[in-house]
Design a protein around this motif. Structure first.
Motif: not given
Length: 69
Positions: A23-24, A51, A47-49, A20
């Motif tokens: 991905t960021q 996650l 959203r990724y943070e 993740q």
């Protein structure tokens, strides 16, 4: 089935967290090259943070996810 092994489960969660974060990085790269708008990038990063926070919590409480099967 391997969730009964805490260290293995933690390892998989750690791998997921690394993915993740990568991905960021690619979201930021996409923004830098104008493939996406800043609003899209901001939404995705948020959203990724979230996650990442969830994965971190799961790692710290991995024993509660690894009950007897």
């Amino acid at each position: 089935g391997k969730r009964r092994y805490i260290k293995h489960f933690e390892s998989k969660l750690t791998d997921a967290d690394a993915e993740q974060l990568e991905t960021q990085h690619w979201i930021e790269t996409s923004l830098d090259h104008n493939y996406i708008t800043s609003q899209v990038a901001t939404d995705l990063i948020e959203r990724y943070e979230m996650l990442g926070k969830k994965l971190s919590t799961m790692i710290s409480k991995s024993e509660s996810f690894c009950g007897k099967m």
